[in-house]
Design a protein around this motif. Sequence first.
Motif, PDB file in Angstrom:
ATOM      1  N   LYS A  31     -65.069  56.210 -12.308  1.00 26.47           N
ATOM      2  CA  LYS A  31     -65.109  55.751 -13.698  1.00 26.47           C
ATOM      3  C   LYS A  31     -66.505  55.223 -14.007  1.00 26.47           C
ATOM      4  O   LYS A  31     -67.089  54.478 -13.215  1.00 26.47           O
ATOM      5  N   ALA A  32     -67.021  55.590 -15.185  1.00 28.89           N
ATOM      6  CA  ALA A  32     -68.376  55.187 -15.569  1.00 28.89           C
ATOM      7  C   ALA A  32     -68.519  53.677 -15.597  1.00 28.89           C
ATOM      8  O   ALA A  32     -69.525  53.121 -15.121  1.00 28.89           O
ATOM      9  N   ARG A  33     -67.531  52.977 -16.128  1.00 29.51           N
ATOM     10  CA  ARG A  33     -67.627  51.521 -16.241  1.00 29.51           C
ATOM     11  C   ARG A  33     -67.697  50.858 -14.868  1.00 29.51           C
ATOM     12  O   ARG A  33     -68.466  49.907 -14.650  1.00 29.51           O
ATOM     13  N   ASP A  34     -66.895  51.373 -13.923  1.00 23.18           N
ATOM     14  CA  ASP A  34     -66.931  50.818 -12.569  1.00 23.18           C
ATOM     15  C   ASP A  34     -68.273  51.093 -11.899  1.00 23.18           C
ATOM     16  O   ASP A  34     -68.794  50.238 -11.160  1.00 23.18           O
ATOM     17  N   ALA A  36     -71.195  51.436 -13.390  1.00 27.53           N
ATOM     18  CA  ALA A  36     -72.190  50.551 -13.999  1.00 27.53           C
ATOM     19  C   ALA A  36     -72.088  49.151 -13.402  1.00 27.53           C
ATOM     20  O   ALA A  36     -73.108  48.508 -13.109  1.00 27.53           O
ATOM     21  N   ARG A  37     -70.874  48.680 -13.201  1.00 25.43           N
ATOM     22  CA  ARG A  37     -70.685  47.343 -12.631  1.00 25.43           C
ATOM     23  C   ARG A  37     -71.204  47.290 -11.196  1.00 25.43           C
ATOM     24  O   ARG A  37     -71.870  46.324 -10.800  1.00 25.43           O
ATOM     25  N   LEU A  43     -73.549  50.140 -19.236  1.00 23.04           N
ATOM     26  CA  LEU A  43     -72.804  51.394 -19.262  1.00 23.04           C
ATOM     27  C   LEU A  43     -73.649  52.512 -19.848  1.00 23.04           C
ATOM     28  O   LEU A  43     -73.686  53.633 -19.314  1.00 23.04           O
TER      29      LEU A  43
END
Length: 207
Positions: A31-34, A36-37, A43
């Motif tokens: 997942k992109a959000r994960d 980025a984190r 993001l």
Amino acid sequence: MSTEERREQLRAALTDAAERTIAREGLAALKARDLAREVGCALGAIYTAFPDLDALILTVNLRTLLLFDRTIAAVRTAPGPGEGAPSRADREAAVEDLVRLAVAYLRFAGEHPARWRALFQHRMTTAPPDWYLREQVRLFRYIEAPLRVLRPDLPEAERSLVARTLFSATHGIVSLGLDEKLMALSEPVLRRQIETVVGALGRGLAP
């Protein structure tokens, strides 16, 4: 540090993070959000390094293909025949090479199951880029080498098609055998299946 250098650092960090996620949890967990984190970026910064997630996944898959390349390059194969028509011993050695390559594929899939599945699970909305297709084609040359011994008369295009057919047969055995929801066979059983099928196909190709 220049903007381009920072972008390359971010590309490498994102690729490393995506590779770890795929290897640990599979492609569906990416997942992109994960990402980025984990990398510590915004993001939107992901899309300054990659045009989309497809490009990032292909970059990870390329690493998997290169790892597989090193695996099958280490398979000890017989040298090709010298001048003249291949002998019976040459042809038998070529069949054994095909079997060894197929068994190496089984071993790779078993050792890197999530990364191996990601090669086939990812579906793009457009055709893969040329650089990725070239890498795929290059790997088929390992299969084509023993086929030149078995069928030196075949034109290159037909030999390439036979190589893909042999790969498809091997991949089918491995995919079904490693699928826990279908049959989940043990490695020794799968190896015997591969030795039987690939060996029979190889010997059937010889004149």
